[in-house]
Design an enzyme around this catalytic site. Structure first.
Site, PDB file in Angstrom:
ATOM      1  N   HIS A 189       0.840  -1.200   0.000  1.00  0.00           N
ATOM      2  CA  HIS A 189       0.000   0.000   0.000  1.00  0.00           C
ATOM      3  C   HIS A 189       0.879   1.255   0.000  1.00  0.00           C
ATOM      4  O   HIS A 189       0.646   2.198  -0.747  1.00  0.00           O
ATOM      5  CB  HIS A 189      -0.935  -0.055   1.213  1.00  0.00           C
ATOM      6  CG  HIS A 189      -1.938   1.048   1.236  1.00  0.00           C
ATOM      7  ND1 HIS A 189      -2.240   1.760   2.361  1.00  0.00           N
ATOM      8  CD2 HIS A 189      -2.706   1.588   0.249  1.00  0.00           C
ATOM      9  CE1 HIS A 189      -3.157   2.671   2.076  1.00  0.00           C
ATOM     10  NE2 HIS A 189      -3.451   2.588   0.804  1.00  0.00           N
ATOM     11  N   HIS A 193       1.250   4.090  -3.157  1.00  0.00           N
ATOM     12  CA  HIS A 193       1.081   5.549  -3.036  1.00  0.00           C
ATOM     13  C   HIS A 193       2.367   6.314  -3.338  1.00  0.00           C
ATOM     14  O   HIS A 193       2.317   7.510  -3.577  1.00  0.00           O
ATOM     15  CB  HIS A 193       0.519   5.903  -1.658  1.00  0.00           C
ATOM     16  CG  HIS A 193      -0.962   5.649  -1.556  1.00  0.00           C
ATOM     17  ND1 HIS A 193      -1.894   6.479  -2.123  1.00  0.00           N
ATOM     18  CD2 HIS A 193      -1.659   4.633  -0.985  1.00  0.00           C
ATOM     19  CE1 HIS A 193      -3.111   6.002  -1.880  1.00  0.00           C
ATOM     20  NE2 HIS A 193      -2.993   4.882  -1.204  1.00  0.00           N
ATOM     21  N   HIS A 215      -7.755   0.031  -4.705  1.00  0.00           N
ATOM     22  CA  HIS A 215      -8.469   0.018  -3.425  1.00  0.00           C
ATOM     23  C   HIS A 215      -9.742  -0.838  -3.513  1.00  0.00           C
ATOM     24  O   HIS A 215     -10.126  -1.490  -2.544  1.00  0.00           O
ATOM     25  CB  HIS A 215      -8.766   1.442  -2.963  1.00  0.00           C
ATOM     26  CG  HIS A 215      -7.521   2.190  -2.574  1.00  0.00           C
ATOM     27  ND1 HIS A 215      -6.772   2.914  -3.469  1.00  0.00           N
ATOM     28  CD2 HIS A 215      -6.862   2.289  -1.384  1.00  0.00           C
ATOM     29  CE1 HIS A 215      -5.722   3.425  -2.849  1.00  0.00           C
ATOM     30  NE2 HIS A 215      -5.747   3.073  -1.583  1.00  0.00           N
ATOM     31  N   GLU A 319      -9.827  11.147  -5.024  1.00  0.00           N
ATOM     32  CA  GLU A 319      -8.600  10.867  -4.267  1.00  0.00           C
ATOM     33  C   GLU A 319      -8.115  12.133  -3.591  1.00  0.00           C
ATOM     34  O   GLU A 319      -7.865  12.174  -2.399  1.00  0.00           O
ATOM     35  CB  GLU A 319      -7.503  10.300  -5.175  1.00  0.00           C
ATOM     36  CG  GLU A 319      -6.224  10.011  -4.392  1.00  0.00           C
ATOM     37  CD  GLU A 319      -5.094   9.465  -5.241  1.00  0.00           C
ATOM     38  OE1 GLU A 319      -5.196   9.509  -6.484  1.00  0.00           O
ATOM     39  OE2 GLU A 319      -4.105   9.005  -4.644  1.00  0.00           O
ATOM     40  N   HIS A 334     -10.954  12.174  -0.258  1.00  0.00           N
ATOM     41  CA  HIS A 334     -10.305  10.999   0.324  1.00  0.00           C
ATOM     42  C   HIS A 334      -9.164  11.368   1.275  1.00  0.00           C
ATOM     43  O   HIS A 334      -9.078  10.832   2.371  1.00  0.00           O
ATOM     44  CB  HIS A 334      -9.834  10.075  -0.809  1.00  0.00           C
ATOM     45  CG  HIS A 334      -8.768   9.138  -0.394  1.00  0.00           C
ATOM     46  ND1 HIS A 334      -7.437   9.354  -0.669  1.00  0.00           N
ATOM     47  CD2 HIS A 334      -8.821   7.987   0.308  1.00  0.00           C
ATOM     48  CE1 HIS A 334      -6.731   8.371  -0.159  1.00  0.00           C
ATOM     49  NE2 HIS A 334      -7.538   7.524   0.432  1.00  0.00           N
ATOM     50  N   HIS A 338      -9.025  10.638   5.436  1.00  0.00           N
ATOM     51  CA  HIS A 338      -7.943  10.010   6.216  1.00  0.00           C
ATOM     52  C   HIS A 338      -7.616  10.874   7.432  1.00  0.00           C
ATOM     53  O   HIS A 338      -7.445  10.366   8.540  1.00  0.00           O
ATOM     54  CB  HIS A 338      -6.687   9.854   5.351  1.00  0.00           C
ATOM     55  CG  HIS A 338      -6.628   8.542   4.607  1.00  0.00           C
ATOM     56  ND1 HIS A 338      -5.890   7.470   5.025  1.00  0.00           N
ATOM     57  CD2 HIS A 338      -7.229   8.146   3.460  1.00  0.00           C
ATOM     58  CE1 HIS A 338      -6.031   6.461   4.169  1.00  0.00           C
ATOM     59  NE2 HIS A 338      -6.841   6.854   3.205  1.00  0.00           N
ATOM     60  N   HIS A 374     -12.867   3.209   2.889  1.00  0.00           N
ATOM     61  CA  HIS A 374     -12.706   2.959   1.457  1.00  0.00           C
ATOM     62  C   HIS A 374     -13.947   2.315   0.850  1.00  0.00           C
ATOM     63  O   HIS A 374     -14.207   2.480  -0.336  1.00  0.00           O
ATOM     64  CB  HIS A 374     -11.407   2.196   1.178  1.00  0.00           C
ATOM     65  CG  HIS A 374     -10.253   3.145   0.987  1.00  0.00           C
ATOM     66  ND1 HIS A 374     -10.006   3.749  -0.230  1.00  0.00           N
ATOM     67  CD2 HIS A 374      -9.358   3.653   1.849  1.00  0.00           C
ATOM     68  CE1 HIS A 374      -8.986   4.585  -0.097  1.00  0.00           C
ATOM     69  NE2 HIS A 374      -8.574   4.544   1.156  1.00  0.00           N
TER      70      HIS A 374
HETATM   71 CU1  CUO Z   1      -4.624   3.992  -0.115  1.00  0.00          CU
HETATM   72 CU2  CUO Z   1      -6.917   5.779   1.382  1.00  0.00          CU
HETATM   73  O1  CUO Z   1      -5.260   4.771   1.620  1.00  0.00           O
HETATM   74  O2  CUO Z   1      -5.804   5.519  -0.278  1.00  0.00           O
END
Ligand code: CUO
Length: 649
Positions: A189, A193, A215, A319, A334, A338, A374
């Protein structure tokens, strides 16, 4: 420097990041680097100047402070350094700047900017980073393990520390902690990113769509793991409803600060920079766009969504809203979500609590709320996909191509056809970088899901010489209520297992594909000490180091390719769809096997250039299925498979 010299220097640079640099060659490189006089060696000297200016006026994040990519100021500094590192005209100035800055800034912030640049620089292709969980192990381990590692270091004894998952049996979520807390999953993950930074000025081909798809696949997989453990599918979070599951990460930052605990049933709280009402408003604007099938970008230009590119636009919009869209109007749904989750226990910063696990990509999936958040976002994508016309019979057809037989078989001799086996086994994590001082072998041992290798065997009849793309999916057959799942529902739970090109000759063709070859996963990385040893001995000419310039750090962990299944066996349906490679392969590629050559393509896309498969991600299960007989064509086949979990091996 030769490739091997570079590989070794990177390993030395990342060793014990919280301690001053030790390698002599790197120290020499540092001594020769002067940011004032080497500007000509940077394509973009302004970013270098800006960054050095930040450093000199003392506004860089402190070494002991907690770096968060979600903090605008921290991110600004990262971006300056990343841009400067990217603009170094040669390797020695890239490394020169890296060594110059390494001990002057926050080490996690440095690591992030350096690794992201390394993943993107041409002259670093093929260089292997050590596993993310061995560079700064604290970000992947529990407090208990870290504490025992310190003790072991003080006693100077080689030690093996067992690590268990957080929580107790009283928490049903703990049954799937092996998945969310898997160190390989968290590393995947984090790398994903880094390959697709939401803050970067340049977006990669289909980055927004991949954000959705990677995701989406994590969710499909998480739900399959839940079902394997008799838990219902994960429920989406709602802004005004309680976050039912709490989470106690039982983890500490490398500086020793504890990660905060979130009790059950907390409500979202307003942050100084973002309120819950803002989130609802931004989301409504996005929903309106989905409804209308169009949005306006920040220049007022209409962007239509109800076409194959719409998902890519929507992915970027949700995103973080890239700058060409309209972040002031649509927010950064998004990324802000978080933040809201991460800071829910101390929203105003009244108690000076640390950011939660949701604020770091390397820790986020540990929290069950990650999947709930998500799921909420995934439902927005589903709303969009459900507005597209279902695929017609012709969209799915491949005239003249017929799958006449299909099975999966385990590679061990005693395997029954169509029965796949998973088990838990031990995996080791080197903790050398979690402790300081004299090197002693300290490792954590953790039980991780794994599976027996298997192969897919298909017989395909073709009336011509041609090429096909085989698309392989897996989904549970029965719901949590033990009822059959209809195809239109199952489609959203499809786990992509593989996607690969095949050559078909006139007549009958036997196709065999091994699970290890899958386009979804990356193989287990070598541990830091092993990698170091290999690189050293190759450097000294004693052995060969395989230079794989196509190597990717991003990739779903191979161990987790199959969901756990159940001890008594769990029923799944496995789908293979053959589509015409001629129409599906992007026109820039002539070579039919290109998809085989890009590792971990399915979830990690490509680093440069275009994505080779022009079909939407998740095709053909991304759209509504009204006439399931469109799927019962000769080029499609579905079989029942059983996944048995044998617990330990
Ligand atoms: Cu991978 Cu929310 O964590 O995008």
């Amino acid at each position: 420097t030769t490739f091997l010299g570079r590989q070794l220097r990177v390993l030395y640079l990342l060793k014990n990041l919280s301690e001053p640099l030790q390698d002599e060659d790197l120290l020499a490189l540092r001594a020769s680097f002067n940011p004032e006089t080497c500007k000509d060696y940077f394509n973009n000297p302004e970013t270098l100047e800006l960054f050095i200016h930040e450093m000199k006026r003392g506004s860089l994040l402190g070494r002991e402070e907690i770096f968060s990519l979600f903090d605008a100021k921290h991110r600004y500094q990262v971006k300056l350094l990343f841009n400067a590192l990217m603009s170094a005209k040669d390797w020695s100035h890239f490394m020169g700047l890296s060594t110059y800055i390494r001990d002057k800034m926050n080490h996690r912030q440095f690591l992030y900017a350096f690794s992201t640049a390394l993943l993107h620089r041409e002259d670093c292709r093929g260089i292997k980073l050590p596993p993310a969980y061995e560079i700064i192990p604290q970000m992947f381990l529990t407090t208990d393990v870290v504490r025992r590692a310190y003790q072991a270091q003080m006693q100077g004894k080689p030690t093996l520390i067992p690590m268990s998952f957080t929580g107790s049996v009283l928490n049903p979520e703990q049954r799937v902690a092996y998945f969310g807390e898997d160190v390989g999953l968290n590393a995947h993950h984090a790398h994903w990113h880094m390959d697709f930074p939401f803050w970067a000025d340049e977006r990669k081909d289909r980055a927004g769509e991949l954000f959705f798809y990677m995701h989406h696949q994590l969710l499909a997989r998480f739900d399959a793991e839940r079902l394997s453990n008799h838990l219902p599918p994960v429920e989406p979070l709602q802004w005004e409803k309680p976050i039912v599951e709490g989470f106690a990460p039982g983890a500490v930052y490398p500086g020793g600060q504890e990660f905060p605990v979130r009790p059950d049933n907390m409500f979202f709280q307003n942050l100084p920079e973002r309120t819950v009402a803002d989130m609802i408003e931004f989301e409504n604007r996005i929903r309106d766009g989905i409804d209308a099938g169009m949005i306006r970008d920040k220049n007022g230009v209409v962007v239509f969504l109800n076409n194959t590119e719409g998902i890519d636009v929507l992915g970027s919009l949700i995103e973080s809203s890239t700058s060409s869209l309209d972040p002031r109007y649509f927010g950064s749904l998004h990324t802000d979500a978080h933040l809201l989750l991460s800071r829910v226990t101390d929203p105003k910063g009244k108690y000076g609590m640390t950011p939660g696990v949701m604020e770091h990509f390397e820790t986020a999936t540990r929290d069950p709320a990650f999947f709930r958040l998500h799921k909420h976002i995934d439902n927005l994508f589903k709303e969009h996909k459900d507005r597209l016309p279902p695929y017609t019979y012709d969209d799915l057809a491949f005239p003249g191509v017929r799958i006449t037989a299909l099975k999966v078989v385990g590679e061990s001799k005693a395997s029954d056809p169509n029965v796949l086996v998973t088990y838990f086994d031990e995996s080791y994590i080197d903790l050398g970088n979690a402790v300081q001082g004299k090197p002693v072998s300290i490792r954590a041992v953790v039980s991780r899901l794994n599976h027996e290798p298997f192969k897919l065997v298909a017989t395909v009849y073709s009336d011509k010489n041609t090429y096909a793309i085989a698309r392989v999916f897996l989904a549970p057959s029965k719901s949590w209520f033990d009822e059959d799942i209809q195809l239109d529902e199952a489609r959203w739970s499809m786990i992509e297992l593989d996607r690969f090109p095949v050559e078909l000759r006139i007549g009958s063709n036997l196709i065999t594909r091994r699970s290890i070859e899958t386009s979804v996963t990356a193989s287990e990385p070598l541990s830091y000490p092993e990698l170091m040893k290999k690189a050293k001995s190759a450097f000294q000419g004693e052995s060969v180091f395989e230079v794989d310039t196509l190597h990717r750090h991003c990739g779903f962990p191979h161990r987790l390719l199959l969901p756990q299944g159940r001890h008594q066996g769990m029923d799944f349906k496995l789908y293979v769809i053959l589509t015409d490679l001629k129409t599906d392969l992007h026109s820039t590629f002539e070579h039919p096997y290109v998809m085989n050559e890009i590792p971990a393509l399915s979830y990690c896309g490509v680093l440069d250039g275009v994505f080779p498969d022009i079909r939407p991600m998740g095709f053909p299960f991304d759209r509504r299925i009204i006439h399931s007989n469109n799927f019962q064509q000769a080029n499609t086949k579905v079989i029942d498979v059983t996944i048995k979990n044998v617990k330990y091996q």
